[in-house]
Design a protein around this motif. Structure first.
Motif, mmCIF file in Angstrom:
data_model
loop_
_atom_site.group_PDB
_atom_site.id
_atom_site.type_symbol
_atom_site.label_atom_id
_atom_site.label_comp_id
_atom_site.label_asym_id
_atom_site.label_seq_id
_atom_site.Cartn_x
_atom_site.Cartn_y
_atom_site.Cartn_z
ATOM 1 N N HIS A 37 13.823 1.478 -5.502
ATOM 2 C CA HIS A 37 13.090 1.334 -4.248
ATOM 3 C C HIS A 37 14.100 1.474 -3.121
ATOM 4 C CE1 HIS A 37 9.350 -0.034 -6.054
ATOM 5 N NE2 HIS A 37 10.106 -0.656 -6.912
ATOM 6 N N ASN A 38 14.065 2.599 -2.451
ATOM 7 C CA ASN A 38 15.028 2.801 -1.367
ATOM 8 C C ASN A 38 14.395 2.370 -0.056
ATOM 9 O OD1 ASN A 38 16.968 4.090 -3.090
ATOM 10 N ND2 ASN A 38 15.574 5.842 -3.122
ATOM 11 N N VAL A 64 5.442 7.029 0.809
ATOM 12 C CA VAL A 64 6.095 5.738 1.017
ATOM 13 C C VAL A 64 5.235 4.577 0.524
ATOM 14 C CG1 VAL A 64 7.375 6.519 3.046
ATOM 15 C CG2 VAL A 64 5.115 5.507 3.348
ATOM 16 N N GLU A 65 5.909 3.437 0.380
ATOM 17 C CA GLU A 65 5.187 2.198 0.093
ATOM 18 C C GLU A 65 5.434 1.270 1.278
ATOM 19 O OE1 GLU A 65 4.865 0.266 -4.008
ATOM 20 O OE2 GLU A 65 6.424 -0.880 -3.000
ATOM 21 N N VAL A 89 0.861 -1.192 0.000
ATOM 22 C CA VAL A 89 0.000 0.000 0.000
ATOM 23 C C VAL A 89 0.889 1.231 0.000
ATOM 24 C CG1 VAL A 89 -1.903 -1.122 1.204
ATOM 25 C CG2 VAL A 89 -0.212 0.124 2.538
ATOM 26 N N SER A 90 0.448 2.285 -0.739
ATOM 27 C CA SER A 90 1.275 3.479 -0.701
ATOM 28 C C SER A 90 0.440 4.710 -0.412
ATOM 29 C CB SER A 90 2.072 3.638 -1.992
ATOM 30 O OG SER A 90 1.287 3.352 -3.090
ATOM 31 N N GLY A 91 1.120 5.759 0.000
ATOM 32 C CA GLY A 91 0.443 7.002 0.339
ATOM 33 C C GLY A 91 1.411 7.949 1.000
ATOM 34 N N SER A 109 9.451 1.508 1.790
ATOM 35 C CA SER A 109 10.367 2.014 0.765
ATOM 36 C C SER A 109 9.862 3.318 0.167
ATOM 37 C CB SER A 109 10.598 0.974 -0.323
ATOM 38 O OG SER A 109 9.383 0.642 -0.924
ATOM 39 N N ILE A 110 10.792 4.091 -0.339
ATOM 40 C CA ILE A 110 10.466 5.317 -1.075
ATOM 41 C C ILE A 110 10.914 5.084 -2.503
ATOM 42 C CG2 ILE A 110 11.008 7.766 -1.361
ATOM 43 C CD1 ILE A 110 11.113 8.047 1.616
#
Ligand code: GDP
Length: 474
Positions: free
Chosen positions: A323-324, A335-336, A280-282, A310-311
């Motif tokens: 993907h950091n 972020v994820e 999920v990201s946001g 990850s960012i």
């Protein structure tokens, strides 16, 4: 009919970070190069996508090979002027129609700062996506076409509507680029006249602080005053657009309060092949989160463990995205989260809210709010249906009660309908689903809403009080 969501009894779940880290040191490291998110708004064709493309190209984030390829492709269909804009509008559908449909985010990093650029569609049919983008932004970058200023600034245009929504969703600072100055013969007279009109609107009608507005002339297409200074604008003495953005990044960033509750509105979901896993990201709205901690997703109250954070930094134009992995994420970052150990992934939807499982948000069906109406054709009566925009989704709703109208002198008055520019305290009822909400007092950004009806934005408001849907069940 209210969606039938089965609430689970919340199980206390261990919420220990996987790794012991020095939180203060990690946050200080992040804050040495803070992230500022800005949304690019403006009337259709004012040059928003071209401006972002120019920014990415001049910063070296997009290489000349990619631009060359896009130029060849756009030439082939007779739209050569769009090659820079296509850097952002990558999907085929958007290219064919020539308008940006969905909001598109790009993370960029310069020597001094990090930015999340949110590109919003200018066309009037896509105002909902723009509302979603604004709710994730710290700052608005307004692009004005110097040559067709009037059509964008009319009541039918998107210049005023975008600015009104931005201000009502809590954007306090705005950078206005008066663009396409090449077509306006680089004229200071044209520039000054547009700045005067916009400033008057922003300060007098929308109540922006004059000091929070920055104006600059530009040509996104030719690259004047975007990253490099322009020889064509000798009368302009201020910084370039990039200079302004870096300045805003420095001025607006402040350390995150790590003790405030972690809240993230889910704006995107990706299935994984496993049944108990989800990506999920946001944007993290408040607080901090670390891998190993458990979150609860409202309204379904599914509980999950955050396996990794990850960012994503996109190398626009090439297939590589980085993907950091992060040891911690903080408010303001996009972020994820890889969620694991979910009992079920089915009930999790875009618009849901993730919090620490020790701090679950209860979904509500009714809430009291202070609304401010825009210009509307017909009065709003009790019972009138409209669409509520919140958490990036739209929910059919109705005006359930008008408690009072607030007059200019601050006195409240009873009334049975609302008309243009009224400020009022009302109760809103959600008709098809309940939402996890927070009040304006709890969070100045998340506690805001926008109301739309028949494809137009009719008002905006601040949530004052929640009426619990599941009365004290838990
Ligand atoms: P958007 O709808 O606001 O994203 O606008 P686009 O970036 O797609 O641009 C619309 C059209 O205006 C395209 O043909 C661009 O090449 C053109 N355009 C954008 N910026 C400039 C500019 O600074 N000068 C000139 N002359 N044309 C521009």
């Amino acid at each position: 009919k209210v969606a039938d969501i089965k609430l689970k009894d919340p199980k206390p779940v261990a919420s220990k970070p996987k790794q012991k880290i020095n939180v203060d040191a990690e946050l200080a490291k992040k804050n040495s190069k803070p992230n500022l998110s800005f949304i690019v708004i403006g009337h259709v064709d004012s040059g928003k996508s071209t401006m972002i493309g120019r920014l990415l190209y001049d910063l070296g984030i997009v290489d000349s090979k990619t631009l060359h390829k896009l130029t060849k492709e756009s030439d082939a269909i007779g739209k050569s002027s769009f090659s820079l804009a296509w850097i952002m509008d990558q999907t085929q559908e958007e290219r064919a129609r020539g308008v940006t449909v969905d909001i598109c985010q790009t993370q960029i990093e310069t020597d001094a700062a990090k930015f999340t650029i949110i590109d919003s569609p200018g066309h009037k049919d896509y105002v909902p996506q723009m509302i979603n983008g604004v709710s994730q932004a710290d700052l608005a970058l307004m692009i004005i076409d110097a040559n067709s200023f009037e059509s964008g600034f009319s009541n039918q245009g998107q210049t005023k509507e975008h600015l009104t929504i931005a201000k009502n969703l809590g954007i306090e600072r705005c950078v206005v680029a008066v663009n396409k100055m090449d077509v306006a013969q680089w004229s200071q007279t044209v520039y000054d006249s547009i700045c005067t009109q916009i400033e008057q609107f922003l300060v007098e009608e929308l109540e922006f602080e004059r000091d929070n507005l920055i104006f600059l002339p530009s040509s996104g297409f030719l690259g004047d005053n975007v990253v490099s200074k322009s020889k064509n604008l000798p009368w302009y003495k201020g910084p370039t657009l990039m200079g302004v953005l870096e300045q805003e990044n420095r001025e607006m960033s402040h350390p995150v309060d790590k003790s405030s509750p972690f809240i993230m509105v889910i704006s995107d979901i990706q299935d994984s092949s496993k049944t108990d896993e989800l990506l999920v990201s946001g944007r993290v709205n408040s607080g901090v989160i670390q891998p190993g901690q458990s979150v609860s997703i409202s309204p379904s109250q599914e509980v999950a463990v955050v396996d990794s954070i990850s960012i994503t930094t996109s190398n626009v134009g090439s297939s590589a995205t980085k993907h950091n992995l992060q040891k911690i994420a903080q408010a303001g970052e996009f972020v994820e989260l890889k969620l694991k150990k979910l009992a079920s992934t089915e009930n999790i939807k875009v618009g849901d809210v993730a919090t620490l499982s020790s701090n679950v948000l209860q979904p509500v069906k009714k809430f009291k709010c202070e609304v401010r109406l825009f210009n509307i054709d017909r009065p709003l009566l009790v019972g009138t249906p409209f669409v509520l925009f919140k958490n990036g989704i739209s929910v059919p709703s109705r005006l359930s009660e008008i408690e009072s109208i607030i007059n200019k002198d601050g006195k409240a008055k009873k009334r049975r309908h609302l008309s243009s520019n009224n400020r009022a305290v009302v109760v809103v009822e959600l008709l098809e689903r309940e939402l996890p909400l927070v009040t304006y007092a709890q969070d100045h950004k998340l506690g805001r809403i926008v109301l739309r009806k028949d494809g137009l934005s009719i008002g905006a408001g601040k949530i004052l009080q929640l009426v619990k849907f599941w009365p004290d069940r838990l």
